[in-house]
Design a protein around this motif. Structure first.
Motif, PDB file in Angstrom:
ATOM      1  N   LYS A   1       0.832  -1.211   0.000  1.00 26.70           N
ATOM      2  CA  LYS A   1       0.000   0.000   0.000  1.00 26.70           C
ATOM      3  C   LYS A   1       0.861   1.253   0.000  1.00 26.70           C
ATOM      4  O   LYS A   1       0.539   2.237  -0.675  1.00 26.70           O
ATOM      5  N   ALA A   2       1.950   1.225   0.768  1.00 31.87           N
ATOM      6  CA  ALA A   2       2.853   2.382   0.795  1.00 31.87           C
ATOM      7  C   ALA A   2       3.417   2.651  -0.595  1.00 31.87           C
ATOM      8  O   ALA A   2       3.479   3.798  -1.047  1.00 31.87           O
ATOM      9  N   THR A   3       3.822   1.581  -1.278  1.00 28.70           N
ATOM     10  CA  THR A   3       4.349   1.722  -2.643  1.00 28.70           C
ATOM     11  C   THR A   3       3.281   2.269  -3.576  1.00 28.70           C
ATOM     12  O   THR A   3       3.556   3.119  -4.431  1.00 28.70           O
ATOM     13  N   LEU A   4       2.057   1.800  -3.399  1.00 31.06           N
ATOM     14  CA  LEU A   4       0.941   2.254  -4.230  1.00 31.06           C
ATOM     15  C   LEU A   4       0.682   3.746  -4.037  1.00 31.06           C
ATOM     16  O   LEU A   4       0.492   4.492  -5.009  1.00 31.06           O
ATOM     17  N   TYR A   5       0.704   4.203  -2.787  1.00 29.13           N
ATOM     18  CA  TYR A   5       0.428   5.613  -2.513  1.00 29.13           C
ATOM     19  C   TYR A   5       1.497   6.529  -3.095  1.00 29.13           C
ATOM     20  O   TYR A   5       1.185   7.584  -3.649  1.00 29.13           O
ATOM     21  N   VAL A   6       2.762   6.142  -2.982  1.00 29.78           N
ATOM     22  CA  VAL A   6       3.821   6.965  -3.570  1.00 29.78           C
ATOM     23  C   VAL A   6       3.696   6.956  -5.091  1.00 29.78           C
ATOM     24  O   VAL A   6       3.907   7.970  -5.752  1.00 29.78           O
ATOM     25  N   GLY A   7       3.331   5.787  -5.647  1.00 34.16           N
ATOM     26  CA  GLY A   7       3.134   5.691  -7.094  1.00 34.16           C
ATOM     27  C   GLY A   7       1.993   6.564  -7.584  1.00 34.16           C
ATOM     28  O   GLY A   7       2.021   7.077  -8.700  1.00 34.16           O
ATOM     29  N   LYS A   8       0.978   6.759  -6.733  1.00 38.99           N
ATOM     30  CA  LYS A   8      -0.151   7.599  -7.124  1.00 38.99           C
ATOM     31  C   LYS A   8       0.260   9.053  -7.300  1.00 38.99           C
ATOM     32  O   LYS A   8      -0.358   9.782  -8.074  1.00 38.99           O
ATOM     33  N   ILE A   9       1.279   9.488  -6.590  1.00 34.54           N
ATOM     34  CA  ILE A   9       1.705  10.884  -6.704  1.00 34.54           C
ATOM     35  C   ILE A   9       2.226  11.155  -8.109  1.00 34.54           C
ATOM     36  O   ILE A   9       1.882  12.150  -8.743  1.00 34.54           O
ATOM     37  N   THR A  10       3.072  10.271  -8.599  1.00 34.73           N
ATOM     38  CA  THR A  10       3.655  10.472  -9.920  1.00 34.73           C
ATOM     39  C   THR A  10       2.771   9.915 -11.031  1.00 34.73           C
ATOM     40  O   THR A  10       2.960  10.237 -12.202  1.00 34.73           O
ATOM     41  N   GLY A  11       1.797   9.042 -10.654  1.00 31.93           N
ATOM     42  CA  GLY A  11       0.904   8.461 -11.644  1.00 31.93           C
ATOM     43  C   GLY A  11       1.355   7.118 -12.157  1.00 31.93           C
ATOM     44  O   GLY A  11       0.736   6.553 -13.052  1.00 31.93           O
ATOM     45  N   HIS A  12       2.458   6.563 -11.609  1.00 29.87           N
ATOM     46  CA  HIS A  12       2.953   5.267 -12.046  1.00 29.87           C
ATOM     47  C   HIS A  12       2.571   4.215 -11.021  1.00 29.87           C
ATOM     48  O   HIS A  12       3.031   4.264  -9.881  1.00 29.87           O
ATOM     49  N   VAL A  13       1.738   3.291 -11.434  1.00 29.01           N
ATOM     50  CA  VAL A  13       1.325   2.205 -10.551  1.00 29.01           C
ATOM     51  C   VAL A  13       1.385   0.899 -11.332  1.00 29.01           C
ATOM     52  O   VAL A  13       0.740   0.764 -12.361  1.00 29.01           O
TER      53      VAL A  13
END
Length: 485
Positions: free
Chosen positions: A456-468
């Motif tokens: 989930k932590a990785t997902l949230y940081v990825g949401k900032i830049t748009g890369h998931v």
């Protein structure tokens, strides 16, 4: 673009079907102007060049050439203009692009747009669609997209500076490195869960992951401990001028904005509704708000409503300028105690407060010297002056600028700051999940559940830049542990 990528819940397959069309739009803004830029992007861009000019071959990429712009159906000349050809992927959108730079009259622009509409598979661009295609084609990430929007909207020099740094990738590099770091450590945890019983996975794997994530958590915490300075610089600082009636609040507003923005009279309670004036103070965007004078007793219903509005403005302000009458401070020995009681009497919150002691022109030189001497031991930021005779206003402006600098800071590429509430929300959730992982991973029994928080932590940081992407975790496992049996 890889099919496994999803951008904030938008399915890429849908995006691909949307991008099959070629789009066009006026990019230089509406209204008469010397030169208008009409941008085209999409797979059929070359047809626009060959059908709307007399060219038989595509021109040299990124070289401006003068051509007659013609209607694709009637072959009537519409204008003489410059043409630029940007074959993908070396273009703003990552697709084939071109620009028609024509004269900026409405009739010329309309005729060129109508000519483009006659070409098959061409359609007008949706709002922001050129930038959206650039994002989908991995030319920009979301932070850079937001930086571009902020650059267009920037009103002050420091807003421009921060937006340009973001557009150039300052936040992308920081958040991208954090996401990569999380992916690497998640890969170790996933490998430990899947292969620790059958393969030679080192016992210190989880201990190393814990050490790595503790370090990352501290970095994120430090990044978030900025008092929203990046957001304040981007959005502007709301500054409320408050104080008792007839202390010179409206006069100070007029002096700061160098015009008669508020009515000034000798009668207390002249200002009723808040008066808002936007200012550029040394590159900082400021919304200056003059409020009604605050007093405890009033028989005027309208004034009472104005006082209530003043308190609301003070509560919601990022900074407060508290205006006082210099004569009220003549017999004060403890400035901090007097100011504290004064604020309590006004019944307002005064965080990030600058005190402006007005009307010193009514005092003798010895009295002014005494006041300034007493104020030297104060913990409050104070300035002395007179709006009536324009005394001390330069010192007031310098102090005001220093306060704004403390609030907003100065943009720095090496140490970028959070500029959007969306970034802060995602980072807080990422940090909470990292900390939850650290707490739960103390026991091997909880490692499966703990790993989910790391995902989930990785997902949230990825949401900032748009890369998931979930595929990247597997790539990290195979590359780090060479598990390919």
């Amino acid at each position: 673009m890889n099919a496994e990528f999803y951008r904030l819940g938008v399915n890429v397959a849908v995006t691909h079907s949307r991008q099959k069309s070629t789009i066009y739009a006026l990019s230089s803004g509406l209204g008469k102007c010397g030169v208008a830029v009409i941008r085209v992007s999409g797979p059929c861009t070359s047809k626009a060049i060959l059908n709307m000019t007399h060219l038989k071959y595509l021109p040299k990429p990124r070289k401006a050439c003068l051509n007659k712009i013609i209607d694709p159906t009637t072959k009537e000349q519409l204008d003489n203009g410059l043409l630029l050809w940007f074959p993908g992927p070396k273009s703003f959108t990552g697709e084939d692009c071109c620009e028609f730079q024509v004269h900026g009259g409405r009739a010329v622009v309309t005729s060129v747009l109508q000519g483009l509409s006659k070409l098959p598979d061409f359609r007008p661009a949706d709002p922001g669609e050129f930038t959206r295609r650039s994002f989908y084609n991995n030319k920009m990430d979301l932070t850079e997209v937001e930086g571009l929007a902020d650059l267009i909207e920037a009103d002050t020099e420091l807003q421009r500076k921060q937006a340009l740094m973001q557009l150039e990738g300052s936040l992308r590099q920081l958040y991208g490195s954090w996401r990569q770091y999380l992916l690497e450590n998640l890969a170790y945890v996933e490998a430990y869960i899947d292969f620790s019983e059958t393969d030679n996975i080192e016992d210190l794997v989880l201990a190393n992951v814990k050490e790595n994530l503790e370090k990352l958590a501290k970095e994120i915490e430090m990044h978030l401990m900025d008092n929203r300075s990046g957001e304040l610089l981007r959005d502007g600082v709301k500054v409320a001028i408050i104080g008792a009636p007839n202390t010179g609040k409206s006069s100070l507003l007029n002096s700061l904005c160098s015009r008669e923005a508020a009515i000034v009279t000798e009668l207390p309670g002249t200002t009723r509704d808040p008066i808002q004036v936007p200012l550029d103070v040394s590159g900082y965007s400021v919304l200056l708000i003059d409020t009604a004078g605050i007093r405890s007793q009033t028989v005027d219903l309208i004034e009472d409503l104005g006082i209530k509005k003043s308190k609301v403005q003070a509560e919601s302000a990022d900074m407060v300028i508290l205006v006082t009458d210099a004569q009220c401070l003549l017999d004060v020995d403890n400035m901090d105690l007097w100011l504290q009681k004064h604020v309590e009497n006004l019944k307002v919150r005064c965080d990030n407060c600058l005190v402006y002691v007005n009307k010193i022109d009514n005092l003798s030189d010895d009295q002014v010297i005494k006041l300034k001497k007493v104020s030297q031991n104060s913990n409050w930021t104070m300035c002395f002056g007179s709006c009536k005779v324009n005394e001390g206003l330069m010192d007031m402006m310098r102090t005001f600028e220093n306060c704004l600098q403390q609030l907003c800071g100065n943009p720095n590429f090496e140490h970028p700051r959070c500029s959007q509430a969306r970034h802060r929300y995602c980072l807080l959730n990422a940090l909470n999940n990292v900390q939850t992982y650290l707490n739960m991973s103390e026991s091997d029994k909880n490692i499966d559940v703990a790993a989910q928080h790391l995902r989930k932590a990785t997902l949230y940081v990825g949401k900032i830049t748009g890369h998931v992407s979930t595929e990247e975790v597997l790539t990290e496992i195979f590359s780090k542990f060479c598990i390919g049996k």
